[in-house]
Write an enzyme that holds these catalytic residues in place. Sequence first.
Site, PDB file in Angstrom:
ATOM      1  N   HIS A  52     -65.443  99.974   0.475  1.00  5.59           N
ATOM      2  CA  HIS A  52     -64.789 101.012   0.389  1.00  5.59           C
ATOM      3  C   HIS A  52     -64.560 101.562   1.741  1.00  5.59           C
ATOM      4  O   HIS A  52     -65.081 103.064   2.093  1.00  5.59           O
ATOM      5  CB  HIS A  52     -64.685 102.119  -0.514  1.00  5.59           C
ATOM      6  CG  HIS A  52     -64.180 101.400  -1.855  1.00  5.59           C
ATOM      7  ND1 HIS A  52     -63.251 101.578  -2.544  1.00  5.59           N
ATOM      8  CD2 HIS A  52     -65.287 100.656  -2.878  1.00  5.59           C
ATOM      9  CE1 HIS A  52     -63.264 100.794  -3.804  1.00  5.59           C
ATOM     10  NE2 HIS A  52     -64.304 100.523  -3.859  1.00  5.59           N
TER      11      HIS A  52
ATOM     12  N   GLU B 286     -62.288 103.447   3.279  1.00  7.48           N
ATOM     13  CA  GLU B 286     -61.650 104.812   3.256  1.00  7.48           C
ATOM     14  C   GLU B 286     -62.401 105.902   3.015  1.00  7.48           C
ATOM     15  O   GLU B 286     -62.175 107.107   3.579  1.00  7.48           O
ATOM     16  CB  GLU B 286     -60.581 104.702   2.256  1.00  7.48           C
ATOM     17  CG  GLU B 286     -60.884 104.758   0.711  1.00  7.48           C
ATOM     18  CD  GLU B 286     -61.143 103.289   0.189  1.00  7.48           C
ATOM     19  OE1 GLU B 286     -61.270 103.219  -1.133  1.00  7.48           O
ATOM     20  OE2 GLU B 286     -61.659 102.350   0.776  1.00  7.48           O
TER      21      GLU B 286
ATOM     22  N   CYS C  92     -62.219  96.074  -2.079  1.00  9.73           N
ATOM     23  CA  CYS C  92     -62.875  95.788  -3.298  1.00  9.73           C
ATOM     24  C   CYS C  92     -62.141  94.703  -4.357  1.00  9.73           C
ATOM     25  O   CYS C  92     -62.320  93.594  -4.021  1.00  9.73           O
ATOM     26  CB  CYS C  92     -63.054  97.135  -4.143  1.00  9.73           C
ATOM     27  SG  CYS C  92     -64.260  97.377  -5.240  1.00  9.73           S
TER      28      CYS C  92
END
Length: 609
Positions: free
Chosen positions: A561, A563, A401
């Site tokens: 993202h 994650e 990001c």
Amino acid sequence: MKYILVTGGVISGVGKGIIASSFGTILKSCGLCVTVIKIDPYINIDAGTFSPYEHGEVYVLEDGSEVDLDLGNYERFLDATLYNENNITTGKIYQKVINRERKGEYLGKTVQVVPHITDAIQEWVLNVTKKPIYNDGRQPEVCIIELGGTIGDIEGMPFVEAFRQFQFKVGRDNFCLVHVSLVPQPNATGEHKTKPTQSSVRELRSLGLSPDIIVSRSETPINRDTQEKISNFCHVRPEEVICIHDLSSIYKVPVLMESQGIVQLFSSKLNLDIMRFPKSPEFMQQWKELAFKVEKLRDEVNIALVGKYTKLQDSYASVSRSLQHASIFAGYKLKLIYIDAENLEESMKDENPLNYHEAWKNLCNSQGVVVPGGFGKRGIQGKIAACNWCRKKKIPFLGICLGLQAAVIEFTKNVLNKEDIAESAEFKNDEIPTTEQPSKQSDNESKSEAKSKEVSSSSEKEYIIIDMPEHNTGQMGGTMRLGKKKTFFQKEHWNDSILYALYNRKQVVEERHRHRYEVNNKFVKELEKHGLRFVGKDENKVRMEMLELKDHPYYVATQFHPEYTSRPLRPSPPFIGLILASCGKLNSYISKGRLSPTDLSSSDEDIKS
């Protein structure tokens, strides 16, 4: 439907989220379909406008909801997809009730906390339990509800009252209350103290809820005498006191719980016919293997996380978990070093030379670097410096990001030599005004003119990172580009893209987003001409989603993202790439498509034995 309510006592942050997630893991291993609800008693509608220092990271769900980080634990442990309805806040409940009142749905009645707010809470819970969270569409059989905060908090009282009523509405055979409480061990005495837990349970019972199971949290293992003391004073049997001390890995928590008979307790309390499952040798086998593998890891991989909110590690909970997932997959023990981005900035050399040199020492000693997301100008020069270091020194790098935007800014300024170009439209309000000082004659008029000149000046600037007008509505909450979006790998990069290989050569991937700014398209051709390739874009080829640096071991960044979709048994590809590149095994992995047993620190035979 069976309901398990998880409450907390003594202090917040006692580990209710991991406890609730572990319950879900165990019951799912028993063959049951489990759903979860997290209740946050704050008045905010969602967690989207929180600073990470308030409640840790803001976790984003597939539908774009910004929620508490505990929902990330639920998704990772259960390998499920949760939705906005799985997170209840006081703000959502009151908003729903007030909207109903405005529509006249209460037929002239006085709207009160009891029964209207408490009824809305119960109705919400009943509706959520009907919604599947797995792709197979199975109807949930057990709902685990975590009540945030601590028993006794004034903001949590309506929820406590709602569940006092709820236990009778659904029937006591269908409702189980688990109270998680801290059992401290003061250094002065060296023994565990049960008085705080006794007081917490007493207060819970005075509110009409009595715990069926108590989970005692402690730093060190609790002995049998302490367990029996909790039993005597808290009105539960000794076997109904589950003792969870601090463990080296959160993946051991479900295994420790199962060894203490939690399945038998749930079976008897909720009248569940699940006792046949734990007798199977395959019961929780994956989690036992995972916990064993984590314990056996010996070789370390040093990763530096350069962020803005490093004073609270929960600010990067999903990133650290994803790095751990990838490290376990590669057979390495993760050594994660948090570096405050501000300490890498040149200005810190004079302001705080000790922090400056310590930060650069840690960065230089790392095998790989991750620069995660964030907001605002603070620390951005430190992130840019980290990008510059990794690019020049060929250090494996993953930007996420704002990390992608920092990498683009660094490359534009230092490789394209565009020093005069402004960095990001996000920072334009932080820039020093270039207007002249107003005269003393007409102060108000001069200030107005200066302001208009400043706005005009900033609007004429060329920014490397620009805003997305449709996501800058003037309202902060829930207006960013959020949730699951498609990213298309560009055909011209299929043959040489590392990320394309790591994503199993899928032409389209879906990942979750949370941003309001993006790369300026005007610079894309020139950036790519000099080696910074945008290998992934949105469906219209307008938004840059992934970048890779040519002739570098691993210099990649994503606007999304990754994650948020990483799982313990299914690590995220960009994180796998970072860890393998840091260990010097990425090329071997990509060429083989997998790791061979000799590449792992622990062999498959060791794990099975």
